[in-house]
Enzyme design. Sequence first.
Site, short mmCIF file in Angstrom:
data_model
loop_
_atom_site.label_atom_id
_atom_site.label_comp_id
_atom_site.label_asym_id
_atom_site.label_seq_id
_atom_site.Cartn_x
_atom_site.Cartn_y
_atom_site.Cartn_z
NE ARG A 43 51.89 30.58 32.90
CZ ARG A 43 51.61 31.48 33.83
NH1 ARG A 43 52.12 32.72 33.73
NH2 ARG A 43 50.83 31.19 34.85
CB ILE A 69 46.86 29.60 33.74
CG1 ILE A 69 48.05 28.88 33.10
CG2 ILE A 69 47.19 31.05 33.99
CD1 ILE A 69 48.44 29.46 31.74
CB SER A 70 49.32 25.95 37.55
OG SER A 70 48.18 25.21 37.90
CD GLN A 71 53.53 29.28 41.76
OE1 GLN A 71 52.68 29.36 42.64
NE2 GLN A 71 54.78 29.66 41.93
#
Length: 219
Positions: A43, A69-71
């Site tokens: 990530r 950016i999504s968790q």
Amino acid sequence: MNTAAVTGIGMTSQRTRTRMVERLREQGIRDTRVLHAMGLVPRHIFIEQALANRAYDDTALPLGFGQTISQPYVVARMIEILMAGRELGKTLEIGAGCGYQAAILGVLSKHVFAVERVAPLLARARDNLKQLKLSHIRLKHADGNLGLPEAAPFDTIILAAAAADVPQTLLAQLAKGGRLVMPLGSAEQVISLVERTEGGFVETRFDAVRFVPLLPGVE
């Protein structure tokens, strides 16, 4: 997928990624395919270097251009919902952003299409995915509200932006037996799964979430 050149050290190391996967398991993610993919994709290469030490925190992070950016938990949760009892098959992602979720999808399916409305973000996603040699993910600069009719139908559609209603254009591009998942709502949002059955569309609602809105047009 090639991760040798982007392994990272310290807070971006494989050990940190493994701890993230263990946390996801503790949070209730059970699908071993999803957990494997989450542990495989680095990530930290998808975010700004200044935020690298937070790459594996369970939080959304800014990308610029009003996007995030999504968790990790939300990414894993939405994909797990899509994969319950099946494979992803031919997949369309709406809102590619920096390419992180597309990379996870690319580990799990050989046929991934992703659209992004912000051109500089799409360029970043293309560079990020190139580092991982995920050449089977096809990216396009386009309005996500319109889907990708030239490549339809899709077995799976996933949206990384919220809308008050499920776009009818996307439902029309969903194959029979296919599944669409998205954050549904405006002030309050939930994960919504829509399945296309012989009798029509069936919706199931899950966890509360918070996403940026699905916007029209391209930039």
